[in-house]
Design a protein around this motif. Sequence first.
Motif, PDB file in Angstrom:
ATOM      1  N   LYS A 153      -5.460   8.787   1.743  1.00 14.80           N
ATOM      2  CA  LYS A 153      -4.186   8.243   1.997  1.00 14.80           C
ATOM      3  C   LYS A 153      -2.899   8.499   1.168  1.00 14.80           C
ATOM      4  CE  LYS A 153      -6.529   4.359   4.271  1.00 14.80           C
ATOM      5  NZ  LYS A 153      -6.790   2.891   4.323  1.00 14.80           N
ATOM      6  N   TRP A 154      -3.345   8.707  -0.042  1.00 13.32           N
ATOM      7  CA  TRP A 154      -2.240   9.078  -1.016  1.00 13.32           C
ATOM      8  C   TRP A 154      -1.823  10.356  -0.768  1.00 13.32           C
ATOM      9  CZ3 TRP A 154      -2.157  13.492  -3.993  1.00 13.32           C
ATOM     10  CH2 TRP A 154      -1.165  13.594  -5.021  1.00 13.32           C
ATOM     11  N   TYR A 155      -2.751  11.227  -0.338  1.00 12.97           N
ATOM     12  CA  TYR A 155      -2.153  12.755   0.059  1.00 12.97           C
ATOM     13  C   TYR A 155      -1.278  12.870   1.216  1.00 12.97           C
ATOM     14  CZ  TYR A 155      -2.671  17.826   1.172  1.00 12.97           C
ATOM     15  OH  TYR A 155      -2.210  19.151   1.280  1.00 12.97           O
ATOM     16  N   HIS A 156      -1.764  12.051   2.155  1.00 17.44           N
ATOM     17  CA  HIS A 156      -1.047  12.015   3.511  1.00 17.44           C
ATOM     18  C   HIS A 156       0.393  11.434   3.135  1.00 17.44           C
ATOM     19  CE1 HIS A 156       0.054   9.592   7.296  1.00 17.44           C
ATOM     20  NE2 HIS A 156       0.379  10.615   7.620  1.00 17.44           N
ATOM     21  N   GLN A 157       0.564  10.082   2.389  1.00 14.84           N
ATOM     22  CA  GLN A 157       1.915   9.469   2.052  1.00 14.84           C
ATOM     23  C   GLN A 157       2.619  10.771   1.125  1.00 14.84           C
ATOM     24  OE1 GLN A 157      -0.379   5.654   2.079  1.00 14.84           O
ATOM     25  NE2 GLN A 157       1.517   5.429   1.039  1.00 14.84           N
ATOM     26  N   ARG A 158       2.197  11.117   0.305  1.00 16.39           N
ATOM     27  CA  ARG A 158       2.751  12.086  -0.511  1.00 16.39           C
ATOM     28  C   ARG A 158       3.185  13.262   0.187  1.00 16.39           C
ATOM     29  NH1 ARG A 158       3.591  12.664  -6.719  1.00 16.39           N
ATOM     30  NH2 ARG A 158       4.516  14.724  -6.904  1.00 16.39           N
TER      31      ARG A 158
ATOM     32  N   LYS B 236       0.893  -1.130   0.070  1.00 16.48           N
ATOM     33  CA  LYS B 236       0.119   0.004   0.177  1.00 16.48           C
ATOM     34  C   LYS B 236       0.957   1.369   0.024  1.00 16.48           C
ATOM     35  CE  LYS B 236      -3.653  -2.353   2.450  1.00 16.48           C
ATOM     36  NZ  LYS B 236      -4.681  -2.348   3.698  1.00 16.48           N
ATOM     37  N   GLY B 237       1.872   1.283  -0.429  1.00 14.91           N
ATOM     38  CA  GLY B 237       2.893   2.365  -0.691  1.00 14.91           C
ATOM     39  C   GLY B 237       2.368   3.298  -1.673  1.00 14.91           C
ATOM     40  N   LEU B 238       2.951   4.603  -1.763  1.00 14.19           N
ATOM     41  CA  LEU B 238       2.506   5.678  -2.463  1.00 14.19           C
ATOM     42  C   LEU B 238       2.104   5.235  -3.899  1.00 14.19           C
ATOM     43  CD1 LEU B 238       2.496   8.696  -2.495  1.00 14.19           C
ATOM     44  CD2 LEU B 238       4.569   9.100  -3.431  1.00 14.19           C
ATOM     45  N   LEU B 239       2.800   4.392  -4.712  1.00 12.97           N
ATOM     46  CA  LEU B 239       2.284   4.165  -5.997  1.00 12.97           C
ATOM     47  C   LEU B 239       0.974   3.700  -6.026  1.00 12.97           C
ATOM     48  CD1 LEU B 239       3.980   4.635  -8.595  1.00 12.97           C
ATOM     49  CD2 LEU B 239       4.698   2.023  -8.505  1.00 12.97           C
ATOM     50  N   MET B 240       0.283   2.691  -4.967  1.00 16.27           N
ATOM     51  CA  MET B 240      -0.880   2.336  -5.027  1.00 16.27           C
ATOM     52  C   MET B 240      -1.926   3.075  -4.139  1.00 16.27           C
ATOM     53  SD  MET B 240      -0.946  -0.065  -7.366  1.00 16.27           S
ATOM     54  CE  MET B 240       0.014   0.083  -8.660  1.00 16.27           C
ATOM     55  N   ALA B 241      -1.685   4.076  -3.565  1.00 19.63           N
ATOM     56  CA  ALA B 241      -2.441   4.796  -2.409  1.00 19.63           C
ATOM     57  C   ALA B 241      -3.387   5.517  -3.282  1.00 19.63           C
ATOM     58  CB  ALA B 241      -1.840   5.498  -1.405  1.00 19.63           C
ATOM     59  N   ASN B 242      -4.621   5.635  -2.664  1.00 21.02           N
ATOM     60  CA  ASN B 242      -5.629   6.343  -3.161  1.00 21.02           C
ATOM     61  C   ASN B 242      -6.338   7.470  -2.257  1.00 21.02           C
ATOM     62  OD1 ASN B 242      -5.627   5.124  -5.930  1.00 21.02           O
ATOM     63  ND2 ASN B 242      -6.995   3.652  -5.043  1.00 21.02           N
TER      64      ASN B 242
END
Length: 428
Positions: free
Chosen positions: A63-68, A54-60
């Motif tokens: 969750k994607w915004y938080h990881q980025r 569930k790393g950045l490449l596959m987050a939506n």
Amino acid sequence: MFKFQGKRFIYWNGTEPRLCLAEMELIKELLGKNSSVCGKSWLQRQGTKHFIGKGLLMANGEKWYHQRHILAPAFMGQKLKSYAGYMVECTKNMIQSLQTELNSGRTEFEIAEYMKQLTADIISRTEFDSNYDKGKQIFHLLTLLQRLCAQASRHLCLPGSRFFPSQYNREIKSLKMEVERLLMEIIESRKDGVEIGRSSCYGNDLLGMLLNEMQRPKREDGLSLNLQLIMDECKTFFFAGHETTALLLTWTIMLLATNPNWQHKLRAQINQVCNGATPTLDDLSQLTLLNMVINESLRLYPPATVLPRMAFEDIKLGDLEIPKGLSIWIPVLAIHHSEELWGKDANEFNPERFALKSSSAGRFIPFAAGPRNCIGQAFAMMEAKIILAMFLSKFSFTISDTYRHAPVIVLTIQPKYGVQVCLTPLNS
């Protein structure tokens, strides 16, 4: 492709309908203002679950915004510049290895393997620093895991296939456990160092930055980093940070080996700017011809040949009504080879087309576009320029008679039989 199918058409992948979209204005709209309501589909996420999780490449979504937001500082400003030393050191080691083999009488080299090893060394240093050797073990296992996941994902359209006790599934789970065991060993050694007072933080590399972030108080929205997510991010950047750059370097060297006039032009500018010394970060911005050549290589052989997005709600793109759940696939390779967009010489190597920055605006998307573009774009370009500048200043090269041109797509676009070049050392 566009001539026979048009710039928009529906096709099916098992039970998943897909819209192939090659209209640049609509693509810009999709990747720009609609980026927040689009992301990676279940099939994509399931296909890479054991590989990059569930790393950045596959987050939506959130969750994607938080990881980025957490990862972005690792690829900006002074932090980005601090990686240059690793890149130079690792490249010097590779050049020394090539020179040793040349001195022993060897002249032909399969350059793709050298580039893979070099970029793996660099990403191991930037991710794990002092745990570099263990990082190389993880890299080897992840390479095997990537191949197995690519093979297994072909059967995902069959309901329940991911639960079959097949050889693929057994090997995938075994490799995943071994990768995560090694990652946990590195993480535990960092934590032990802080707890016994040997160090005041978890380190300045990517892993250290993530571990430091994990110690912060939980956010109000409940989003936080845990050990599994940290391991998934490490695996994601191992894959994204090494393979795509290795392929960019391999294809660029192949193109220069078959276009010696451009090789001579580049070498002349590198000698003029660097004056025989190792290129500095200030030098890179002056290597304009090198930038043009790298862009042309990315146009002809984009590491990601398609950009997939799924609509998470009903959206409108121009005159198209996109229903929730429809996957949209942007054919980057076809767009980059379109005669309508690039002219009659679209399939030929011509770096001059990038002489003006505005000349490729809107139709050149090797790193995607919009808010969800490649976070490591600046890292990859800096790495490629340093390596190529150093390589060109030490060797001239021609394509070998044994080279067979056979690009194939296995998640990325790769040379099926490698790239064999004949090296000649240059006088200092």
